[in-house]
Design an enzyme around this catalytic site. Structure first.
Site, PDB file in Angstrom:
ATOM      1  N   CYS A 132      61.257  35.638 -10.109  1.00 51.21           N
ATOM      2  CA  CYS A 132      60.791  34.982 -11.490  1.00 51.21           C
ATOM      3  C   CYS A 132      60.746  36.056 -12.149  1.00 51.21           C
ATOM      4  CB  CYS A 132      61.245  33.521 -11.330  1.00 51.21           C
ATOM      5  SG  CYS A 132      61.374  33.106 -13.286  1.00 51.21           S
ATOM      6  N   TYR A 160       0.980  -1.589   0.474  1.00 50.79           N
ATOM      7  CA  TYR A 160       0.003  -0.096  -0.015  1.00 50.79           C
ATOM      8  C   TYR A 160       0.785   0.991   0.424  1.00 50.79           C
ATOM      9  CZ  TYR A 160      -3.840   2.829   1.840  1.00 50.79           C
ATOM     10  OH  TYR A 160      -4.437   3.927   1.388  1.00 50.79           O
TER      11      TYR A 160
END
Length: 920
Positions: free
Chosen positions: A831, A342
DNA sequence: GCAAGGTC
C-alpha cells in the site's frame, strides 16, 4: 558448685547490655526483682533470689555496654611523631578501660568483691566471649577466688534462659583469643598506614579548599578501604564502558482480547547485517505461528525471610531512601523505647520456641494493618504460614520484630514511623502465605525466528496485601492456541546501545560488604559513614556513591604499587585466620606473627613505592604551597630535555588510567607529551642515552608489555626510545594505541592536557573491519556503507501498477518484486498510503482478478517455515487475517521501515552507525 | 589525630 559451709551464694551476673540484664532478671525472678543504681547511670543492678542446680543463690544482675576495654599502644608510641610508623608492628600494646567506661568497671569491682560466683551472660558470639574475658579480668583483679561460669542462650525466651542458667559452662578462651588477634592486627595495620599516608600526603597537596588540611586524617582501615574499593571499582567500570550498538526485533499483536508483546528469543544481536537479514526474512513472511499450547502455570512469590540488620538497612534505603547509618539510629531509638526487638542481629529465622501469633495479636488494633493481622489469626482464612528460614543465626538475637504495638507516638519523626511500619509489615509478611499467580508463556515462529510473550494473572496477593513495599506486576495476554496463525500488528527492528552499570547504591554496597565479609551487621553502616566523613566518597540524591578525587587517588596509588590493600581479600584472610584460632587449629600467637610479619613487609614496601601514591595524588590535586618541593620532583623520572619549550625536563609518568606518558614538567605552560603503548605494564627510565636522538641526552626506557596486549612477534620486554628513532615502539603505538581508559575516565581539571588526550585515542588503532586507521571500528565507513548497501540490495524500483486495493485502507497498491535470496523474483503488493503498511504476496491472493480483499492462508506454502499447517482455531486471528489492524512493517523494498530509527538523532532514514552526527 | 568491634 555449692559454697563450702552451705547457705546461699552471691552470684554476680553480667550481661552485654542493660536491656539484656533487665530481661534476664525479669525472666529468672518472674518479674519480682529489686533495682538499685550502679556507678554508671545506664547500668542498673537487679537483685533477686534463685536456685541454680538446687543451690540457693542471691543473684546480682548487671551489665556492661559492649566492650569494656580498648587496645592501645603504650605511651611511648602513642604520639604520631614519637616513632617510625613501622615500629607499630611490634610496639607493646595493652588493653585498658577508657575513661567513659570507668564507672562500669567500678560497679563490677564493687559487686565482685561481695560475690562468690561470676556468671557471664554476654552475647553468644566471638565478641561476646571476648567481652566476657574483659569482665573476668576486672572482677578477678579484686576477687581472686571467684567461681566463673558462662550462660549460653540464643534468645530472651523464658525456657531458654532457665535452661541456660541450669547448664552453666566454662567461657570459651579460643573465641576470645580470636578476637584478641583481630583487634591487634586491626590496630597495628590501621595505625601504621594511617600515620604513613596522612603524613605523606596531607601537607603536600591542596586536598580541599577549606584549609582544614592540618586536622585532616587520611585513615586506612582493613574494612574502610575495601568498602572504598567497591565504590571505586564500580566507578572505573562505568568510566571504562564503551557503548555498543545492538539490534533486536520486536513484535506485538493486538486483538480484541488485548495486546501481546513478543520478545525475540535471540535477545539482541550486535551485528547489524545479521539483524537486518533476519528482520527482512520475518518481514517477507510475517505470518506468526503459535508453537506451543500455553497452559497457565501456577507461580508463587514468596514473602521475605525474617528481618536481620543488613536487610533492614537495605530495605529502608530502597523504600525510604534512608542511609544505613540513620536507619540504625532510628532503629536503636525504637528498640530503646521498647517498640522493636534488638536491631543488631544476623539472624533471619525464628526459633521454634517463639510465640509468633502473640506478636500478630498485638497488631490487630492498628488502623492500617490491623484487619490484615486479624485475618492472619483466623484459621479458616488460610493466610498463616510459618516463616521461612534464611539460614543465618548469630546465636545471640532473634530477627528484628515488633515488640510493642504503636499507631505512632507523638515524638516520632516520619523516619520512626517508616522504620516501625517496615518492621511490622515485614513481620506480618513473614508469617503469610506467598502470592499466587497464573503465568502463561506463548512462543511463536515467524520465518524461523522465535518470539515469546508472557502474561501473568495474580490469583491471590496474600502477603503482598500487607507488604506494600513489594509488587508483582501482572499483565494479561490474549489466549492463543497451538498452530494458530496471525499477522503481527507491529514488527520492528529496533536499535539500542549497551549501558554501563549504575553507581553503587547503599543497598548494593551493603551487599558487596556482606558477601565479602567486610564488617559486621553492627558496623557496616559505620564503615560507609566513615568514607563520607573522611572525604573518600560522596553520596548523591539517589543514594548512589562516587569516589572523591582523594578516594580515587588512594585506591589508584595502592593499585599502582601492585597491592590489593583496597580489596576485600586481606579481610577475608584475617577472618579465616580468626576462625582457625577459634576452633583451635592455629594459635593466636601464630596468626599474629604470620599476619603482622606479612603486613609489615607490605608496609615497608609500600613506603618504598610511595611515589606511586604521590603520582596518583598529583593527577587529582595541585601541590600545596606549604611543602618543600624537593620530594615533589621525584614523582617522575627524567627522560630528556623538553624539545618543545626547551625550558623544562620531560619525565616518565603513569596517568590515573594506568597509561604511561612522557610529559613536560612545565605543564600546563608546555603541553608536550609522548604517550606510550597501551599495553605497557611497567616502564622505567634507564641511564642509557640514545645514540641517534637529540637534543640529548634522551634516555632509553625499559618497557614491559602485557603479553596479551601485543601482537605475536613482539617481545614483552623492550628497551625503547621516545626520541623518534624507535620503529618497534611506533608500530606498537600504531597497532595497540596508547591505552583505552583515558577517554573513558573523567578528566580532572589538572591533567592531562587536550593535546595529550588527543593523541591517546582509538584513532590510532587499526579498524577491525577494514584494517585502516583513522577511525574507530564502530565508525568504520565500510561498515556503514555495507549496512546501507545491505538495505539497498533488497530495494527494487516500482515495476508494475497493480489493480489490488489495500485490505486495510482501500487505496490502490503497487506491485513490487522481492530480491532477497529467499524470495527472489516473488511479487508482492504494498500500500502506498502514508501510515498504512498493507503488504501481501501476489501468489497468496486467492482472487486473481486483482480486486482482492481477502486471501488464503497459503502464503509461503512449500517454502521454508511451512506455513501450511492450517488456519488455527480462531477465525478472526487466523493466518493472514489482518482485518482492521494496521501492520507497521514493510518488506525488503528499501522503504522507510517503521520502528527503525537512529538512536543518536532519531532520524528513521539511517541507523546510528551511519549517522552523520556520529561520524562527524 | 590512627583500626574495628561492642553498645548508650
Amino acid at each position: 558448685m555449692s559454697r563450702r559451709g552451705g547457705g546461699p551464694v552471691t552470684v554476680l551476673n553480667v550481661a552485654e547490655k542493660p536491656s539484656v540484664a533487665k530481661s534476664v532478671a525479669g525472666i529468672l525472678s518472674n518479674g519480682s526483682f529489686r533495682t538499685r543504681e550502679g556507678r554508671s547511670r545506664y547500668n542498673k543492678i537487679f537483685e533477686f533470689d534463685y536456685a541454680i542446680n538446687g543451690q540457693p543463690c542471691r543473684m546480682l544482675m548487671t551489665s556492661v555496654i559492649g566492650h569494656l576495654m580498648e587496645l592501645e599502644f603504650s605511651d611511648r608510641y602513642r604520639k604520631w611523631h614519637s616513632c617510625d610508623p613501622a615500629d607499630l608492628y611490634q610496639a607493646p600494646v595493652m588493653k585498658h578501660v577508657p575513661e567513659d567506661k570507668k564507672d562500669i568497671k567500678k560497679t563490677l569491682e564493687e559487686e565482685a568483691r561481695k560475690s562468690d560466683w561470676l556468671v557471664l551472660w554476654l552475647d553468644c558470639d566471638r565478641e561476646g566471649e571476648n567481652i566476657a574475658f574483659e569482665v573476668v579480668d576486672v572482677c578477678r583483679a579484686v576477687k581472686h577466688n571467684l567461681f566463673i561460669r558462662r550462660a549460653h542462650f540464643s534468645a530472651l525466651i523464658a525456657r531458654e534462659i532457665h535452661e541456660a542458667v541450669q547448664n552453666l559452662r566454662d567461657p570459651n578462651q579460643l573465641f576470645a583469643e580470636a578476637v584478641d588477634a583481630r583487634q591487634e592486627i586491626d590496630l597495628r595495620i590501621g595505625a601504621s598506614f594511617t600515620r604513613f599516608q596522612t603524613m605523606l600526603l596531607r601537607d603536600r597537596f591542596a586536598i580541599d579548599s577549606t584549609g582544614e588540611e592540618r586536622s585532616r586524617v587520611i585513615s586506612y582501615g582493613p574494612c574502610q578501604f575495601p568498602t572504598l574499593g567497591f565504590i571505586v571499582e564500580r566507578y572505573w567500570e562505568i568510566q571504562a564502558h564503551e557503548p555498543e550498538e545492538f539490534w533486536t526485533i520486536n513484535c506485538s499483536h493486538q486483538s480484541e482480547e488485548g495486546i501481546a508483546t513478543f520478545n525475540w528469543m535471540r535477545g539482541h544481536l550486535f551485528d547489524y547485517a545479521s539483524a537486518v537479514i533476519l528482520y527482512e526474512m520475518c518481514v517477507e513472511e510475517p505470518t506468526a505461528t503459535v508453537m506451543n499450547v500455553p497452559h497457565p502455570r501456577e507461580r508463587f512469590k514468596y514473602p521475605p525471610y525474617p528481618l536481620n540488620t543488613i536487610e533492614l538497612e537495605k530495605r529502608a534505603s530502597r523504600y525510604f531512601r534512608l542511609s544505613s547509618e540513620h536507619t540504625m539510629k532510628v532503629a536503636e531509638e525504637l528498640y530503646q523505647a521498647g517498640f522493636i526487638s534488638y536491631p543488631r542481629t544476623e539472624t533471619d529465622s525464628f526459633s521454634s520456641r517463639t510465640d509468633l501469633r502473640a506478636m500478630v495479636e498485638e497488631q490487630t488494633r492498628h488502623p492500617a494493618w490491623g484487619s490484615y493481622a486479624q485475618r492472619l489469626l483466623e484459621p479458616e482464612g488460610g493466610l498463616w504460614r510459618n516463616p521461612g528460614n534464611g539460614g543465618h543465626d548469630d546465636k545471640a538475637h532473634p530477627p528484628i520484630h515488633p515488640t510493642k504495638f504503636s499507631s505512632g507516638e507523638s515524638n516520632w519523626s516520619r523516619d520512626h514511623l517508616n522504620v516501625y511500619e517496615l518492621v511490622v509489615r515485614h513481620y506480618l509478611a513473614c508469617v503469610s502465605q506467598p502470592a499466587v499467580a497464573a503465568e502463561t508463556t506463548v512462543e511463536i515462529d515467524i520465518s524461523g525466528e522465535r518470539f515469546s510473550a508472557s502474561g501473568r494473572a495474580i490469583l491471590a496477593k496474600n502477603y503482598l496485601e500487607v507488604y506494600r513495599f513489594e509488587s508483582w506486576g501482572g499483565s494479561v495476554i490474549p489466549v492463543y492456541e497451538k498452530g494458530q496463525q496471525f499477522i503481527p500488528t507491529t514488527l520492528t527492528l529496533d536499535s539500542a546501545v549497551t549501558r554501563p552499570p549504575p553507581l553503587l547504591c547503599e543497598a548494593d554496597l551493603l551487599c558487596c560488604m556482606d558477601k565479602a565479609g567486610i564488617g559486621t551487621d553492627a558496623t557496616m553502616h559505620d564503615h560507609i559513614k566513615k568514607l563520607l566523613d573522611r572525604g573518600y566518597a560522596t553520596k548523591d540524591a539517589n543514594t548512589r556513591f562516587s569516589p572523591t578525587h582523594l578516594g580515587e587517588a588512594l585506591v589508584m596509588g595502592y593499585d599502582d604499587m601492585g597491592y590489593e590493600l583496597w580489596k576485600p581479600n586481606l579481610r577475608a584472610v584475617m577472618e579465616h585466620d580468626m576462625n582457625e584460632v577459634s576452633v583451635g587449629r592455629k594459635t593466636k600467637a601464630e596468626v599474629l606473627e604470620t599476619c603482622l610479619q606479612q603486613m609489615k613487609a607490605c608496609f615497608l614496601d609500600a613506603r618504598v613505592k610511595k611515589s606511586k601514591l604521590l603520582e596518583a595524588m598529583t593527577i587529582f590535586f595541585e601541590r600545596s604551597n606549604n611543602t618543600d618541593e624537593g620530594e615533589n620532583q621525584t614523582a617522575g623520572e627524567v627522560v630528556r630535555r623538553c624539545n618543545l619549550c626547551n625550558e623544562s625536563d620531560m619525565a616518565l609518568r603513569k596517568n590515573r588510567d594506568g597509561n604511561f606518558m612522557v610529559g613536560c614538567m612545565n605543564y600546563p605552560q608546555c603541553r608536550n607529551a609522548v604517550w606510550l603503548p597501551g599495553p605497557t605494564l611497567e616502564a622505567s627510565v634507564t641511564t642509557n642515552a640514545c645514540q641517534s636522538c637529540g637534543p640529548g641526552p634522551v634516555y632509553n626506557i625499559l618497557f614491559k608489555f602485557r603479553q596479551i596486549g601485543i601482537p605475536p612477534g613482539f617481545d614483552v620486554n623492550h628497551l625503547g626510545c621516545v626520541g623518534g628513532c624507535d620503529d618497534i615502539l611506533k608500530q606498537l603505538i600504531d597497532i595497540c594505541g596508547t591505552g583505552s581508559r583515558s577517554q573513558a575516565r573523567r578528566a580532572p581539571d589538572t591533567v592531562p592536557p587536550n593535546n595529550i588526550r588527543g593523541s591517546n585515542t582509538r584513532q590510532s588503532n587499526v579498524c577491525v573491519h577494514c584494517q585502516q586507521r583513522g577511525h574507530a571500528s564502530a565508525n568504520c565507513p565500510s561498515r556503514a556503507s555495507a549496512s546501507r548497501n545491505s538495505r539497498r540490495t533488497g530495494t527494487n524500483p516500482i515495476n508494475d501498477e497493480s489493480t489490488v486495493s489495500c485490505n486495510t485502507c482501500g487505496a490502490p497498491c503497487v506491485l513490487r518484486t522481492a530480491s532477497t535470496e529467499a524470495n527472489r523474483g516473488r511479487k508482492f503488493f504494498s500500500c502506498q498510503t502514508q501510515g498504512c503498511s498493507f503488504f501481501a504476496w501476489e501468489d497468496s491472493i486467492s482472487n486473481s482478478s486483482g480486486n482482492a480483499t481477502t486471501w488464503s492462508n497459503s502464503s509461503g506454502s512449500g517454502r521454508r517455515g511451512s506455513r501450511g499447517r492450517g488456519r488455527g482455531g480462531r477465525g478472526g486471528q487466523s493466518g493472514g487475517g489482518r482485518r482492521g489492524s494496521g501492520t507497521s512493517f514493510v518488506s525488503a523494498t528499501g522503504e522507510p521501515v517503521s520502528g527503525i530509527r537512529c538512536f543518536s538523532c532519531g532520524d528513521p532514514s539511517h541507523f546510528a552507525n551511519a549517522c552523520p552526527n556520529r561520524n562527524s
